[in-house]
Design an enzyme around this catalytic site. Structure first.
Site: not given
Ligand code: NAD
Length: 491
Positions: A179, A213-215, A219, A257, A291, A395
Site C-alpha cells: 500500500k 488508499g488511505t492509511g 493501511g 523505518e 528522513c 521532525e
Molecule cells: P505516514 O506515517 O503518515 O504515512 C506512511 C504510510 O503509512 C502511508 O502509506 C500511509 O497511508 C500509511 N498509514 C497512515 N496511517 C496508517 C495506519 N493507521 N495504519 C496503516 N498505515 C497507515 O508518513 P508520511 O507522512 O507518508 O511520510 C513521512 C514520514 O516518513 C516522515 O516521518 C519521515 O521521516 C518518514 N520516513 C522514514 C524513512 C526511513 O527510512 N526511516 C524514509 C522515508 C520517510
C-alpha cells in the site's frame, strides 16, 4: 466538481495480476499547481481481503521457485523500469512535487537498482552450520519465506522506498500486498503495468498486489489482517505506534523505518569547501523531505560566524519553482497541509526569539503563473534556537534547518543525542581520531563523516530510539523476510 471536468488519471488496484476498479476514489493533487489531476482508489477491508487471498494463492508456487528463477524475474522488471525511466521520473515529479532532476537521477535509478541489487544478493545467501562431535551432532539452519508480506510506504520517495521493500520480499520468496501513500500512488501503478508485461519472465499473478488508499482504511485493514504475518513500514513515528497496536493481537513481525531529527556536527578543522555545499544539500534536497535530511547544524564556535555567512549564501543559490525547470533545486512540498505545518514551525521559532537568516518570511518567493497555487517554500535557515524548542526537537520534514554554536566534543555529543530520534548524523572533521570517537557515541543508526547519503545497500539501514525498529540491507532484509529454523541431526 469543476476540477473533475478535466480528464483525470484514474488508478486501479492491482490484485491477482489484474487491474480492478474500486467503488470509491480519493483526489490526488499535483503539488506544483495545486490542481487535482488523479483519482486514487479508496480501498478498504474488501479490497485488502481480495489482495491477501491472491497473495496467499500465489505463495506456494512462488516460494518454491529457485533463487535463480526469481532473480531473473527481478532483473527483467528492473530492465523494464529502466527502459521507461524518463516516463517514471516525470510521473514521480508531477505526483510528488520533487524536481524532475531529482526523480531522474535519484528516485527512479534507485528503484531500478533495488531490484537488481536483491536479484543479485539472493543468489549469495548461505546459512549456518555447527558441529558437536562429542555427541555426534550436526546443527544447521534453514531460511524459508514467511508468507504474505504487508508493505506500507510514505510519500517522500515513492517508488524508491516501495521497491526497497518489494524487491527483498519477493526475492526471498514471499508474496506481497503493498500500500503506497495515498498522496503518491502513480508510479506504483505504473510499475504494476510492467509486472504483467515481461511475457515468460513476468512476475506471476498474485506475487505482487497493490492496494491503493488511505492509511486509516486500507493501511489498517492490511496491518490487522490475520493472514499477513509481517509488515514492513516506512513512515512517521506516530503511524508506527498505531501499526504496532493494530498488529499486536497477531504478534506480527515488524520492520519500522521512521522519522529523524538529524544533526550535522561541524568541527573547526572541517573542510568547509566540502562541508557547506553538502550540508546545504543534506538540509534541502528533495525539499527537505527525506528522513535523512539534516535539520540541526552544530558548528564549533571558532568557525560559527564564517560558517553561517557562507552557508546562508549557498542556501540562497537554491532556486525554488517549477519542478521541471532544470535550474530549479527545490520543487513543491507534498501538500497544502504539509506546507502550512512546515511554515508554522518557522513562526514558532520566531515567537521563541530565534532569528530567521534566510527564506520563509525574510526573502520573497517569485513563482511563474502556473505555479502560483503550488506548495512552494524557500530554503529557510534559523539561528539562535534553543535546544528545547520544537524546531530543534520535532521532525519538520521540510526545507528548514537550524544552526547553533557549540564549544566542546562532549557537549555536542550530548546535545546531538538529546532528541527522541536517532536516524542519521553527519560529522565534519579532518581529525580521524575525533571522527571515530564521536561516531561511536552518537545515538544514530547511520553516521556519515565528511559526506552525506552515500549508501552501500549491503550494510544495515535503520534508526535507533523513535527512528525505528529493525534494519534493512542485504543481510538484514534477508533475515527479516525469511523465517529461520535450526535443525539438529545425530549420526
Ligand atoms: P505516514 O506515517 O503518515 O504515512 C506512511 C504510510 O503509512 C502511508 O502509506 C500511509 O497511508 C500509511 N498509514 C497512515 N496511517 C496508517 C495506519 N493507521 N495504519 C496503516 N498505515 C497507515 O508518513 P508520511 O507522512 O507518508 O511520510 C513521512 C514520514 O516518513 C516522515 O516521518 C519521515 O521521516 C518518514 N520516513 C522514514 C524513512 C526511513 O527510512 N526511516 C524514509 C522515508 C520517510
Amino acid at each position: 466538481t469543476m476540477a473533475h471536468s478535466k480528464a483525470l488519471l484514474v488508478l486501479e488496484n492491482f490484485i491477482g495480476g489484474k487491474f480492478v476498479p474500486c467503488s470509491s476514489y480519493i483526489d490526488s493533487y499535483n503539488p506544483s499547481t495545486g490542481e487535482v489531476y488523479c483519482r486514487v482508489p479508496d480501498s478498504g477491508k474488501e479490497e485488502v481481503e481480495l489482495a491477501v487471498k491472491a497473495a496467499k494463492a500465489a505463495f506456494p508456487v512462488w516460494s518454491s521457485k529457485s533463487p535463480l528463477e526469481r532473480s531473473q524475474i527481478l532483473n527483467k522488471l528492473a530492465d523494464l523500469i529502466e527502459h521507461d525511466l524518463e516516463e517514471f521520473a516525470q510521473a514521480e515529479s508531477k505526483d510528488q512535487g520533487k524536481t524532475l532532476t531529482f526523480a531522474r537521477t535519484i528516485d527512479i535509478p534507485r528503484a531500478v537498482y533495488n531490484f537488481r541489487f536483491f536479484a543479485s544478493s539472493v543468489l549469495h545467501h548461505t546459512t549456518e552450520c555447527s558441529e558437536m562431535t562429542a555427541v555426534g551432532c550436526v546443527h544447521y539452519t534453514l531460511r524459508t519465506p514467511v508468507g504474505v508480506a504487508g508493505l506500507i510506504s510514505p510519500w517522500n520517495l515513492p517508488l524508491y522506498l516501495l521497491t526497497w521493500k518489494i524487491a527483498p520480499a519477493i526475492a526471498c520468496g514471499n508474496t506481497v500486498v503493498a500500500k503506497p501513500s495515498e498522496m503518491t500512488s502513480v508510479t506504483a501503478w505504473m510499475m504494476c503495468k510492467l509486472l504483467e508485461k515481461a511475457g515468460k519472465s513476468r512476475v506471476p499473478p498474485g506475487v505482487v498486489n497493490v492496494v491503493f488508499g488511505t492509511g486509516s482504511k486500507a493501511g489498517e485493514a492490511l496491518v490487522s489482517h490475520p493472514d499477513v504475518p509481517l509488515i514492513s513500514f516506512t513512515g512517521s513515528t506516530l503511524t508506527a505506534q498505531r501499526i504496532t497496536e493494530r498488529s499486536a493481537p497477531h504478534c506480527k513481525r515488524l520492520s519500522l523505518e521512521l522519522g529523524g531529527k538529524n544533526p550535522a556536527i561541524i568541527f573547526d578543522d572541517a573542510d568547509l569547501s566540502q562541508c557547506i555545499p553538502t550540508t546545504v544539500r543534506s538540509s534541502f534536497a528533495n525539499q527537505g523531505e527525506i528522513c535523512l535530511c539534516t535539520s540541526r547544524i552544530f558548528v564549533q564556535r571558532g568557525i560559527y560566524n564564517e560558517f553561517v555567512k557562507r552557508f546562508v549564501a549557498e542556501a540562497k543559490k537554491w532556486k525554488v519553482g517549477n519542478p521541471s525547470d532544470p535550474t530549479v533545486s527545490v520543487g513543491a512540498l507534498i501538500s497544502k497541509e504539509h506546507l502550512e505545518k512546515v511554515r508554522n514551525y518557522v513562526k514558532k521559532a520566531q515567537a521563541e526569539g530565534a532569528r530567521v537568516l534566510c527564506g520563509e518570511g525574510v526573502d520573497s518567493l517569485v513563482l511563474s503563473a502556473d505555479n502560483q497555487k503550488g506548495y512552494f517554500m524557500l530554503p529557510t535557515v534559523i539561528a539562535e534556537v534553543k535546544d528545547e524548542s520544537k524546531c530543534m526537537q520535532e521532525e519538520i520534514f521540510g526545507p528548514v534547518t537550524c544552526v547553533v554554536a557549540f564549544d566542546t566534543e562532549d557537549e555536542v555529543i550530548e546535545r546531538a543525542n538529546c532528541v527522541k530520534y536517532g536516524l542519521a548524523a553527519t560529522v565534519w572533521s579532518s581529525n580521524v581520531g575525533r571522527v571515530h570517537r564521536v561516531a561511536r557515541r552518537l545515538q544514530s543508526g547511520l553516521v556519515w563523516t565528511n559526506c552525506w547519503l552515500i549508501r552501500d545497500l549491503n550494510l544495515p539501514f535503520g534508526g535507533m530510539k523513535a527512528s525505528g525498529i529493525g534494519r534493512e540491507g542485504a543481510k538484514d532484509s534477508y533475515e527479516f523476510f525469511t523465517e529461520v529454523k535450526t535443525i539438529t541431526i545425530k549420526h
